[in-house]
Every structure is written in C-alpha cells, then in structure tokens.
Scaffold this active site. Structure first.
Site, PDB file in Angstrom:
ATOM      1  N   ASP A 114       0.852  -1.187   0.000  1.00 29.84           N
ATOM      2  CA  ASP A 114       0.000   0.000   0.000  1.00 29.84           C
ATOM      3  C   ASP A 114       0.884   1.231   0.000  1.00 29.84           C
ATOM      4  O   ASP A 114       1.990   1.214   0.559  1.00 29.84           O
ATOM      5  CB  ASP A 114      -0.900   0.023   1.235  1.00 29.84           C
ATOM      6  CG  ASP A 114      -2.015  -1.009   1.172  1.00 29.84           C
ATOM      7  OD1 ASP A 114      -2.439  -1.363   0.063  1.00 29.84           O
ATOM      8  OD2 ASP A 114      -2.467  -1.442   2.244  1.00 29.84           O
ATOM      9  N   ASP A 133      -7.246  -1.409  -4.384  1.00 28.46           N
ATOM     10  CA  ASP A 133      -8.345  -1.176  -3.430  1.00 28.46           C
ATOM     11  C   ASP A 133      -9.377  -0.216  -4.004  1.00 28.46           C
ATOM     12  O   ASP A 133     -10.583  -0.394  -3.819  1.00 28.46           O
ATOM     13  CB  ASP A 133      -7.804  -0.626  -2.110  1.00 28.46           C
ATOM     14  CG  ASP A 133      -6.864  -1.587  -1.402  1.00 28.46           C
ATOM     15  OD1 ASP A 133      -6.967  -2.809  -1.637  1.00 28.46           O
ATOM     16  OD2 ASP A 133      -6.029  -1.111  -0.610  1.00 28.46           O
TER      17      ASP A 133
END
Length: 162
Positions: A114, A133
């Site tokens: 991330d 995401d």
C-alpha cells in the site's frame, strides 16, 4: 465479456505498475514517505497483512488468497450468466482486476503493498491503500448500483406504461 476482461487487465496492470514505480523505482520502501500534494495526497509505505485497513491482521495469507480468487470467480460466473449491461461489466472487471492484483502481491511478498494516503481538513488519516483497493471499491459500488441483468432491464422497460 470482452469489456469485463479488458477492464480487469487494465485495473491489474495499472495497480501493479503504480506499485512498482512508487515503491521500487522511487524507493518508497526505503524513504517511507513522499508528500505529493500535502495533506490531500501523500505516499506512505504500508504492508497490509489483513483485509482492508489492516482488519483481519493475522489471518493466513493463503486464506486471503483463496477468498479473493473464489470471490473473483463468483463475480465472473455471475457476470457471464446474468448478461450484465456495459457499466456492470466494467464494474465487474475493475473488481476482479483489483482483487487479483492484490493476490499477486500476497503471492510475491506475503502481504499487499500500500502507498496512498489522504488527509484533509484537520483529519490525519493513518490508513494507506493502493489503486487495486480503489478498483475493488469502485467495482463493488458499480455492481451494487448498476448490476442489473441487461435482458431483465429491457423487459422491465418494455412493460412500463407510457
């Protein structure tokens, strides 16, 4: 189904290329933070070993991989059988491509990479996420709002009195 496949491949590639550039080429893994447009857009290195927002941390990586693959296959089968409209096919493609991009991360690293972080208006957001995401979320929302069988929608429109 071609539209679904195209958007699944695009979502997958965009996510993986963005992670490679930001984390490896720009060495976010080493420097940990890059302020792009603070506080609205920042790059912060993160290793997500759970589901979203670190929930489920400690669940076996293989359980998460199998779960993502099963959900992706379920959406694919449903999209094929339901004969979804164009927006729904795009949404399904985004969801599947994003899910499989995160699966690849788990297979390579054992966790999901991330790097995106947004804060605003005095709120300091501690969470990081990635483009996969975003694609998963956008795809799910698209399916919720537009996930109607194209044939049923046509029949329903034909039955409405004018």
């Amino acid at each position: 189904m071609r539209l679904l496949a195209l958007f699944a491949v695009l979502a997958f590639l965009i996510d993986q290329i963005s992670k490679y550039v930001v984390i490896h080429v720009w060495q976010l893994w080493r420097i940990r933070e890059i302020d792009v447009l603070p506080p609205i857009l920042n790059f912060r290195y993160g290793e997500n070993r759970g589901i979203n927002f670190g929930l489920g941390d400690g669940i076996s990586v293989w359980v998460l991989i199998v779960l993502a693959v099963v959900i992706s296959l379920g959406v694919l089968v449903w999209a094929y059988r339901a004969k979804l409209n164009r927006i729904s096919m795009i949404s399904a493609g985004l969801l599947i491509g994003g899910a499989l991009a995160n699966v690849l991360d788990r297979l390579i690293y054992g966790y999901v990479l991330d790097f995106l972080n947004n804060s605003c208006c005095g709120f300091d957001n501690p969470f990081v996420y990635n483009l996969a995401d975003v694609f998963i979320f956008a795809g799910a929302i698209g399916l919720i709002f537009f996930g109607e069988d194209a044939e049923k929608a046509t029949k329903k429109a034909a039955k409405k009195p004018k």
